[in-house]
Design an enzyme around this catalytic site. Structure first.
Site, mmCIF file in Angstrom:
data_model
loop_
_atom_site.group_PDB
_atom_site.id
_atom_site.type_symbol
_atom_site.label_atom_id
_atom_site.label_comp_id
_atom_site.label_asym_id
_atom_site.label_seq_id
_atom_site.Cartn_x
_atom_site.Cartn_y
_atom_site.Cartn_z
ATOM 1 N N ARG A 197 0.629 -1.169 0.186
ATOM 2 C CA ARG A 197 0.463 0.000 -0.166
ATOM 3 C C ARG A 197 0.916 1.262 -0.063
ATOM 4 O O ARG A 197 1.101 1.724 -0.435
ATOM 5 C CB ARG A 197 -1.000 -0.166 0.763
ATOM 6 C CG ARG A 197 -2.228 1.413 1.173
ATOM 7 C CD ARG A 197 -1.858 2.583 1.646
ATOM 8 N NE ARG A 197 -1.043 2.564 2.631
ATOM 9 C CZ ARG A 197 -0.699 3.951 3.386
ATOM 10 N NH1 ARG A 197 -0.672 5.112 2.096
ATOM 11 N NH2 ARG A 197 -0.336 3.109 4.189
ATOM 12 N N ASP A 198 1.312 1.306 0.795
ATOM 13 C CA ASP A 198 2.473 3.045 1.334
ATOM 14 C C ASP A 198 3.320 2.160 0.131
ATOM 15 O O ASP A 198 3.640 3.420 -0.356
ATOM 16 C CB ASP A 198 2.374 3.010 2.653
ATOM 17 C CG ASP A 198 3.174 4.409 3.464
ATOM 18 O OD1 ASP A 198 3.154 5.064 1.504
ATOM 19 O OD2 ASP A 198 3.456 4.694 3.917
ATOM 20 N N HIS B 21 5.818 4.907 12.729
ATOM 21 C CA HIS B 21 5.537 4.727 11.061
ATOM 22 C C HIS B 21 6.091 5.366 10.803
ATOM 23 O O HIS B 21 5.901 6.299 10.113
ATOM 24 C CB HIS B 21 4.150 4.699 10.303
ATOM 25 C CG HIS B 21 3.942 4.419 9.318
ATOM 26 N ND1 HIS B 21 3.264 3.838 7.994
ATOM 27 C CD2 HIS B 21 4.003 5.360 8.073
ATOM 28 C CE1 HIS B 21 3.361 4.053 7.160
ATOM 29 N NE2 HIS B 21 3.540 4.757 7.243
ATOM 30 N N HIS C 226 9.104 6.912 8.574
ATOM 31 C CA HIS C 226 9.294 6.817 6.114
ATOM 32 C C HIS C 226 10.919 6.962 6.884
ATOM 33 O O HIS C 226 11.266 7.856 7.289
ATOM 34 C CB HIS C 226 8.805 8.062 5.927
ATOM 35 C CG HIS C 226 7.886 7.486 5.266
ATOM 36 N ND1 HIS C 226 7.144 7.396 3.479
ATOM 37 C CD2 HIS C 226 6.165 7.223 5.510
ATOM 38 C CE1 HIS C 226 6.038 6.624 3.657
ATOM 39 N NE2 HIS C 226 6.289 6.827 4.841
ATOM 40 N N CYS D 183 4.550 9.622 -0.310
ATOM 41 C CA CYS D 183 3.264 9.654 0.114
ATOM 42 C C CYS D 183 2.981 10.563 -1.353
ATOM 43 O O CYS D 183 3.240 11.907 -1.367
ATOM 44 C CB CYS D 183 2.525 10.204 1.021
ATOM 45 S SG CYS D 183 0.627 11.366 1.267
ATOM 46 N N ASN E 219 9.180 4.168 2.678
ATOM 47 C CA ASN E 219 9.281 3.492 4.214
ATOM 48 C C ASN E 219 10.337 3.254 4.677
ATOM 49 O O ASN E 219 11.435 2.606 4.072
ATOM 50 C CB ASN E 219 7.797 2.667 4.873
ATOM 51 C CG ASN E 219 6.598 3.021 4.149
ATOM 52 O OD1 ASN E 219 6.493 3.097 3.183
ATOM 53 N ND2 ASN E 219 6.463 3.670 4.857
HETATM 54 P P1 HMG Z 1 -12.761 14.784 -2.313
HETATM 55 O O1 HMG Z 1 -12.735 14.855 -3.645
HETATM 56 O O2 HMG Z 1 -12.732 15.683 -1.159
HETATM 57 O O3 HMG Z 1 -13.636 13.348 -1.926
HETATM 58 O O4 HMG Z 1 -11.437 13.449 -1.830
HETATM 59 P P2 HMG Z 1 -15.389 13.754 -2.805
HETATM 60 O O5 HMG Z 1 -16.014 12.929 -1.298
HETATM 61 O O6 HMG Z 1 -15.958 15.428 -3.184
HETATM 62 O O7 HMG Z 1 -15.402 12.718 -4.042
HETATM 63 C C1 HMG Z 1 -14.688 13.182 -4.929
HETATM 64 C C2 HMG Z 1 -14.867 11.724 -5.978
HETATM 65 O O8 HMG Z 1 -14.570 10.930 -5.452
HETATM 66 C C3 HMG Z 1 -16.578 11.086 -5.862
HETATM 67 O O9 HMG Z 1 -16.667 10.331 -6.975
HETATM 68 C C4 HMG Z 1 -16.506 9.994 -4.808
HETATM 69 O O10 HMG Z 1 -17.448 9.232 -5.009
HETATM 70 C C5 HMG Z 1 -14.511 9.684 -5.368
HETATM 71 P P3 HMG Z 1 -17.281 11.406 -8.877
HETATM 72 O O11 HMG Z 1 -18.879 11.014 -7.744
HETATM 73 O O12 HMG Z 1 -16.214 12.731 -8.902
HETATM 74 O O13 HMG Z 1 -17.061 10.699 -9.468
HETATM 75 N N1 HMG Z 1 -14.940 9.257 -3.747
HETATM 76 C C6 HMG Z 1 -14.059 8.013 -3.966
HETATM 77 N N2 HMG Z 1 -13.558 7.103 -4.760
HETATM 78 C C7 HMG Z 1 -13.402 5.507 -4.276
HETATM 79 N N3 HMG Z 1 -12.908 5.718 -2.827
HETATM 80 C C8 HMG Z 1 -12.974 6.752 -2.279
HETATM 81 C C9 HMG Z 1 -14.120 7.529 -2.521
HETATM 82 N N4 HMG Z 1 -14.132 8.666 -1.624
HETATM 83 C C10 HMG Z 1 -14.731 10.334 -2.677
HETATM 84 N N5 HMG Z 1 -12.707 5.870 -0.593
HETATM 85 C C11 HMG Z 1 -11.032 11.708 -0.031
HETATM 86 C C12 HMG Z 1 -11.449 13.526 -0.693
HETATM 87 C C13 HMG Z 1 -10.430 11.399 1.175
HETATM 88 C C14 HMG Z 1 -11.538 10.140 -1.244
HETATM 89 C C15 HMG Z 1 -9.434 11.724 -1.494
HETATM 90 O O14 HMG Z 1 -9.011 13.168 -0.861
HETATM 91 C C16 HMG Z 1 -8.259 10.981 -1.849
HETATM 92 O O15 HMG Z 1 -9.179 9.658 -1.666
HETATM 93 N N6 HMG Z 1 -7.396 10.635 -0.726
HETATM 94 C C17 HMG Z 1 -6.205 9.925 -0.086
HETATM 95 C C18 HMG Z 1 -4.835 10.278 -0.551
HETATM 96 C C19 HMG Z 1 -4.234 9.183 -0.107
HETATM 97 O O16 HMG Z 1 -4.903 7.731 -0.312
HETATM 98 N N7 HMG Z 1 -2.582 9.252 0.273
HETATM 99 C C20 HMG Z 1 -2.145 8.207 0.782
HETATM 100 C C21 HMG Z 1 -2.362 7.628 2.019
HETATM 101 S S1 HMG Z 1 -2.360 8.738 3.515
HETATM 102 C C22 HMG Z 1 -0.377 8.504 3.606
HETATM 103 O O17 HMG Z 1 -0.149 8.097 2.764
HETATM 104 C C23 HMG Z 1 0.874 8.342 5.552
HETATM 105 C C24 HMG Z 1 0.744 6.759 5.972
HETATM 106 O O18 HMG Z 1 0.978 6.125 5.530
HETATM 107 C C25 HMG Z 1 0.732 7.795 7.191
HETATM 108 C C26 HMG Z 1 2.642 8.611 7.093
HETATM 109 O O19 HMG Z 1 3.316 8.079 6.339
HETATM 110 O O20 HMG Z 1 2.359 9.210 8.427
HETATM 111 C C27 HMG Z 1 -1.177 6.757 6.548
HETATM 112 MG MG MG Z 2 3.111 6.416 5.049
#
Ligand code: HMG
Ligand code: MG
Length: 301
Positions: A15-16, A207, A209, A240, A249
């Site tokens: 995933r990450d 966690h 990186h 990310c 990571n």
């Molecule tokens: P948004 O644009 O504000 O969402 O995004 P929305 O609710 O307005 O929806 C917009 C569109 O997205 C709609 O589709 C929804 O259906 C769709 P449309 O009508 O335009 O066709 N949608 C989705 N589709 C699939 N799955 C979903 C979903 N939700 C809405 N769950 C949102 C908000 C949260 C969805 C967006 O910002 C997003 O997906 N962000 C994820 C970013 C991400 O994955 N980042 C990396 C992970 S975090 C990380 O790596 C850190 C970590 O490892 C810890 C660390 O390292 O410290 C965990």
């Molecule tokens: Mg991470």
């Protein structure tokens, strides 16, 4: 506090690790990666995320990956979920547990999940209520606990506040994320201490990186504080997409090598990890960033 004799490694490579890859990695490769990691002794593994495919295209096939996996008993297959839509995808895919995620830095949170920290916590209320009702465990992570990629301060008060709120929402683990790998050992201890003042030490995970090469030193600092829940990513894959400059990571094989040297049991097979690191790195067309994978390449057969 004594150093733990056993730790749980949560493998985040599928995933990450892969989420930041520009080149689409086919689901069959992801499945092979996950199955091989489980064969190497991993018992808790992130298989993907149910986030918007527009935001993170690489994770768009998580349902497919989950469907193709041969699951092993006793292994937790977890996915990241940002909201109810993600939760529904996770449940439909048969995930054993979910991860909810917020941050200790406002600008990062806005870039990552398009809302403020407070809004993200509110968004997770229905998710955690649904998970609780369905008996699905959830862990929580706090991104940018050791620094933000944007021009903003990250305070101990904010980290502790977010940690307490996530814990009060029922998360069985609260993972402190150094998303951009800027932390150093003393600060790591201060952050853990601040969080341990508000939630039990044994639910705190780390966690980190490795962007600045500090992750192992920081894991040692965490171990010295009694932390036994560590996240890592085979081959040091990762980053990310919404944290400019963030690299991988810390590599699982680097962590396991250090743990073995300290007599700490992780249950993971170092030789197998090194082979897996080369398998996925060969697929991606570059050597692993892991020092241990490179040092042991010709010694693991
Ligand atoms: P948004 O644009 O504000 O969402 O995004 P929305 O609710 O307005 O929806 C917009 C569109 O997205 C709609 O589709 C929804 O259906 C769709 P449309 O009508 O335009 O066709 N949608 C989705 N589709 C699939 N799955 C979903 C979903 N939700 C809405 N769950 C949102 C908000 C949260 C969805 C967006 O910002 C997003 O997906 N962000 C994820 C970013 C991400 O994955 N980042 C990396 C992970 S975090 C990380 O790596 C850190 C970590 O490892 C810890 C660390 O390292 O410290 C965990
Ligand atoms: Mg991470």
């Amino acid at each position: 506090m004594t150093i733990p004799s056993r730790v749980r490694i949560f493998e985040v490579g599928a995933r990450d690790g892969l989420q930041n890859e520009k080149q689409m990695v086919p689901s069959d490769i992801k499945v092979e990666l996950i199955e091989r990691l489980v064969d190497a002794g991993v018992t808790a593994i992130e298989t993907g995320s149910f986030v918007s495919p527009k935001w993170v295209p690489q994770m768009a096939d998580t349902a497919d990956v989950m469907a193709k996996l041969s699951r092993r008993k006793g292994v937790t297959y977890a996915v990241l979920t940002p909201n109810m839509k993600g939760y529904e995808g996770a449940i439909a895919s048969g995930a054993d547990e979910i991860e909810i995620f917020s941050a200790a830095a406002e600008m990062f949170n806005k870039r990552n999940i398009n809302c403020s920290i407070a809004e993200s916590l509110e968004r997770f209320v229905p998710v955690t209520e649904a998970a609780k009702a369905a008996g699905i465990p959830y862990r929580a992570s706090i991104s940018c606990a050791l620094g933000s990629p944007f021009d903003e301060e990250v305070t101990l008060e904010t980290i502790a506040d977010v940690a307490k709120k996530l814990y009060d929402m029922g998360a069985y683990e609260v993972s402190i994320g150094d998303t951009i790998g800027v932390g150093t050992p003393i600060r790591t201890k201060q952050v853990i201490e601040a969080v341990a003042n508000v939630i039990p030490l044994d639910v705190i995970g780390v966690h980190f990186h490795d962007t600045y090469g500090q992750a192992l030193a920081n894991y040692l600092a965490a171990l010295e504080m009694g932390i036994s829940k560590l996240d890592s990513s085979v081959a040091g894959l990762g980053g990310c997409p919404y944290a400019p400059g963030a690299t991988g990571n810390v590599a699982t094989e680097d962590v396991v090598y250090m743990l073995e040297g300290m007599g700490i049991d992780s249950g993971l097979d170092l030789k197998k990890l090194v082979k897996i690191a080369w398998f996925i790195s060969d697929y991606l067309g570059r050597p692993p960033v892991s020092s241990v994978a490179r040092a042991l390449k010709d010694k693991v057969g």
